[in-house]
Write a protein that holds these residues in place. Structure first.
Motif, PDB file in Angstrom:
ATOM      1  N   VAL A  26       6.935  10.109  -7.666  1.00  0.00           N
ATOM      2  CA  VAL A  26       7.729  10.452  -6.493  1.00  0.00           C
ATOM      3  C   VAL A  26       6.774  10.948  -5.415  1.00  0.00           C
ATOM      4  N   ILE A  27       6.929  10.415  -4.205  1.00  0.00           N
ATOM      5  CA  ILE A  27       6.123  10.888  -3.082  1.00  0.00           C
ATOM      6  C   ILE A  27       6.777  12.163  -2.556  1.00  0.00           C
ATOM      7  N   ALA A  77      -5.704   7.333  -1.671  1.00  0.00           N
ATOM      8  CA  ALA A  77      -4.349   6.779  -1.782  1.00  0.00           C
ATOM      9  C   ALA A  77      -4.296   5.313  -1.362  1.00  0.00           C
ATOM     10  N   ALA A  78      -5.188   4.900  -0.457  1.00  0.00           N
ATOM     11  CA  ALA A  78      -5.192   3.514   0.028  1.00  0.00           C
ATOM     12  C   ALA A  78      -5.552   2.518  -1.072  1.00  0.00           C
ATOM     13  N   ASN A  79      -6.109   2.990  -2.190  1.00  0.00           N
ATOM     14  CA  ASN A  79      -6.468   2.095  -3.291  1.00  0.00           C
ATOM     15  C   ASN A  79      -5.343   1.894  -4.299  1.00  0.00           C
ATOM     16  N   ARG A 102       6.517   2.817  -8.282  1.00  0.00           N
ATOM     17  CA  ARG A 102       5.775   2.526  -9.508  1.00  0.00           C
ATOM     18  C   ARG A 102       4.461   1.841  -9.132  1.00  0.00           C
ATOM     19  N   ILE A 103       3.370   2.300  -9.709  1.00  0.00           N
ATOM     20  CA  ILE A 103       2.064   1.698  -9.422  1.00  0.00           C
ATOM     21  C   ILE A 103       1.997   0.311 -10.047  1.00  0.00           C
ATOM     22  N   GLY A 124       0.818  -1.201   0.000  1.00  0.00           N
ATOM     23  CA  GLY A 124       0.000   0.000   0.000  1.00  0.00           C
ATOM     24  C   GLY A 124       0.857   1.257   0.000  1.00  0.00           C
ATOM     25  N   LEU A 125       0.376   2.296  -0.645  1.00  0.00           N
ATOM     26  CA  LEU A 125       1.120   3.552  -0.741  1.00  0.00           C
ATOM     27  C   LEU A 125       1.440   4.118   0.643  1.00  0.00           C
ATOM     28  N   GLU A 126       0.584   3.798   1.624  1.00  0.00           N
ATOM     29  CA  GLU A 126       0.787   4.348   2.969  1.00  0.00           C
ATOM     30  C   GLU A 126       2.055   3.825   3.636  1.00  0.00           C
TER      31      GLU A 126
END
Length: 327
Positions: free
Chosen positions: A211-212, A236-238, A184-185, A173-175
């Motif tokens: 980039v975060i 963002a959680a998705n 990269r997604i 997860g992005l978190e």
């Protein structure tokens, strides 16, 4: 007085009633089968995600009352598809194979919609929810072969193999990542529909490098080729991503849509967001890496623009030209 004609009319009416009754029975059987398959699929998703599935959670997932779901679970238990362990529902080997065949059909159909049609991305899941119950195993294998035996659906979800094997590494997860990380997604969750629609609006798709830039309790700020993208934590959680080395360009990549009349550019690639018949149409027009394109003229309204490609002149709207990267 009963006549031959009356008897014939009664016979016709009874035959018609019989046909209607048979149709109603078939429809009920089909609806019940769809419910049982949806139940198996949900239990499989829970197991894959490491979550516990109960009758209550299953009732919420398939939108039925608890008593109705309890009867479905009882039937699945009798058919040796499910084994209750206390409050938890667990698939048997046979039940897991059945569930994965439904998931395989669903994801193959989404891949087909993405690669072969112009169906909108927001409708892929809904259409696949219908077709997953209609495709036979033979039809699913034929579709897979036609598509080149894909391993992932267009959202980045793995497509189970015919033997039921399915990879578990979909990134994280992005978190779990921090400001300054390049990622990269690898997967975009397509449920619930409202959040998926927001991800589409923001132009996020599997394969995109980001980039975060910033993380707070209220938002996640991403950078894609110099473009700032702001997400709420819920949205963002998705996204599931994988950490990457290096840093993407800090300036926007140039697209064919930015080319002014009289200027030339060379195609470097088509955006991964360009799929299906739209991608095929651009490639059929000769818009492939290495092709030199000249912008000839723009319409008085600013859109579309006429381009010279391999001796031919074609018109493209900006929304389509922006899917072509050039230098």
């Amino acid at each position: 007085m009963i006549t031959v004609l009356n008897i014939a009319l009664v016979a016709v009416l009874l035959a018609g009633v019989g046909i209607i009754v048979a149709m109603i029975k078939r429809q009920r059987t089909a609806r019940h089968r769809i419910l049982t398959e949806d139940a198996l699929k949900h239990i499989c998703h829970c197991e894959y995600s490491g979550l516990s599935c109960t009758i209550n959670s299953l009732a919420g997932a398939i939108g039925k009352q608890r008593d109705s779901v309890a009867r479905i679970v009882s039937e699945l238990t009798d058919r040796r598809y499910v084994t209750p362990r206390g409050q938890e529902l667990v698939l048997t080997k046979q039940g897991r194979e059945y569930a994965l065949s439904i998931i395989r059909s669903h994801r193959l159909w989404e891949r087909y919609l993405a690669d072969e049609t112009m169906v909108s991305e927001v409708d892929w899941h809904k259409e696949a929810e219908i077709q997953e119950h209609e495709l036979s195993s033979e039809e699913a294998e034929s579709l897979s072969k036609r598509l080149g035996n894909p391993v992932f659906d267009p959202h980045g979800d793995p497509i189970p193999s015919p033997g039921g094997q399915i990879p578990r590494d979909l990134g994280a997860g992005l978190e779990k990542f921090h400001a300054g990380d390049t990622v990269r997604i690898v997967h975009v969750e397509d449920e619930p529909p409202t959040i998926y629609a927001e991800l589409l609006r923001l132009g996020l798709y599997p394969g995109m490098k980001l980039v975060i830039r910033e993380r707070t309790g209220f938002q996640v700020v991403l950078d894609h080729d110099g473009e700032r993208i702001e997400l709420t934590p819920v949205v963002a959680a998705n996204l599931h991503v994988r950490k990457e080395s290096g840093t993407p360009p800090s300036h926007p990549r140039r697209t064919l849509g930015s080319l002014n009349p009289g200027n030339k550019a060379v195609v470097t690639e088509l955006s991964p967001a360009c799929r299906g018949l739209q991608r095929r149409r651009l490639m059929d027009l000769g818009i492939v890496p290495g092709t030199t394109i000249e912008a000839e003229m723009r319409s008085p309204g600013g859109d579309p623009t006429a381009y010279r490609i391999r001796g031919a002149t074609i018109a493209l709207r900006k929304e389509h030209a922006d899917l072509v990267f050039v230098e």
